[in-house]
Design a protein around this motif. Structure first.
Motif, short mmCIF file in Angstrom:
data_model
loop_
_atom_site.label_atom_id
_atom_site.label_comp_id
_atom_site.label_asym_id
_atom_site.label_seq_id
_atom_site.Cartn_x
_atom_site.Cartn_y
_atom_site.Cartn_z
N ARG A 1 0.89 -1.18 0.00
CA ARG A 1 0.00 0.00 0.00
C ARG A 1 0.91 1.21 0.00
NH1 ARG A 1 -4.89 2.26 0.61
NH2 ARG A 1 -5.77 0.22 0.27
N PRO B 1 -3.81 -4.20 0.66
CA PRO B 1 -2.88 -3.55 -0.28
C PRO B 1 -3.63 -2.70 -1.30
CG PRO B 1 -3.10 -5.91 -0.77
CD PRO B 1 -3.97 -5.64 0.42
N ASP B 2 -2.93 -1.69 -1.88
CA ASP B 2 -3.54 -0.99 -3.02
C ASP B 2 -2.91 -1.44 -4.34
OD1 ASP B 2 -1.12 0.35 -3.08
OD2 ASP B 2 -1.92 2.27 -2.41
#
Ligand code: PML
Ligand code: MG
Ligand code: MG
Ligand code: MG
Length: 259
Positions: A14, A50-51
């Motif tokens: 992230r 997470p991104d």
């Protein structure tokens, strides 16, 4: 394992915060299942959502595959983080690491070894004598890649770890990674404790010690952790990166479980 053989690896983050990573070698017929498992693992990680999740799949050159064994494994019971870190320090000294190098690596792992004060994506490289950091990029470190357990060895390991109550992914994956690291040119020892907030264990690995676990190397809830590889002074760092990141390694035998 079925040929051709592929490396499949996952990395989840992230922003610049590392969340999760995974590494396997597998035949084509297993890749879809492994990919799904890795995505699920990235999305369910205790470090948060997470991104970005990257999956990479690449065929391995089988003519260059290296086969190795796992180190012997032993657990040293400790009652506190301080006791665990002292015992890990003693192990590193026995492996020939200077006190200065061992202490500075521990301090870096404890304080977040990346420039943003968090855990690094990969491992730090530390000169075993003067403690200098030698990785080319201190946020990224070196990622140990392209390794796995051969199926029969995996079944034996699962059975033996089960018998001592340690059959979990952390232990299995750390053993395979440590086996490759111990075969790397110039590496004298490894220190690791988990960057997962709910996993407090870590280990010291060295050719003369095997894989020595300590159940408490950090407080529960702490998400700073990672790995340090201690290098003989004068080690070819570029060559070491190449080995750790690119050389495909299959572990085909387990070590002893020592009392
Ligand atoms: C990790 O999975 O984050 C590293 C775990 C290291 C310790 C594994 C063990 O319990 O032996
Ligand atoms: Mg991990
Ligand atoms: Mg390692
Ligand atoms: Mg982790």
């Amino acid at each position: 394992m079925k040929e051709p053989l592929f490396s499949i690896r996952m990395r989840a983050a992230r922003g610049d915060r590392h969340i999760s990573g995974a590494e396997r070698l597998a035949g084509a017929d297993c890749l879809d299942g492994l990919a799904a498992g890795m995505v699920k693992r990235a999305l369910g990680h205790p470090k948060g959502l997470p991104d970005s999740i990257s999956l990479t799949i690449e065929e391995i050159d089988l003519s260059r595959l290296m086969r190795i064994g796992l180190p012997d494994i032993r657990t040293v019971g400790v009652d506190s983080v301080a006791q665990g870190r002292n015992a890990a320090l003693a192990g590193l000294l026995r492996a020939g690491i200077s006190e200065q190098a061992a202490r500075s690596a521990m301090q870096a792992l404890a304080g977040g070894a990346a420039p943003n004060g968090e855990s690094m994506r990969g491992a730090m490289l530390v000169d075993a004598l003067d403690g200098r950091r030698l990785e080319f990029d201190a946020a990224r470190g070196v990622r140990v890649s392209r390794m796995d357990l051969e199926e029969r060895a995996a079944a034996v390991l699962a059975r033996e770890l089960q018998a001592i109550g340690l059959n979990n992914t952390h232990v299995q994956e750390a053993l395979v990674l440590a086996a490759k690291v111990l075969h790397a040119p110039g590496v004298l020892a490894e220190l690791c404790w988990s960057d997962d907030p709910d996993y407090t264990a870590g280990y010291v690995a060295a050719p003369c010690l095997g894989y020595v676990r300590f159940p408490l190397l950090k407080p529960r809830g702490e998400d700073r952790g990672g790995r340090a590889f201690f290098l003989a002074p004068g080690t070819d760092v570029t060559g070491l990166y190449r080995f750790l990141e690119k050389q495909a390694v299959l572990v085909d035998r387990v070590g002893r479980m020592l009392p």
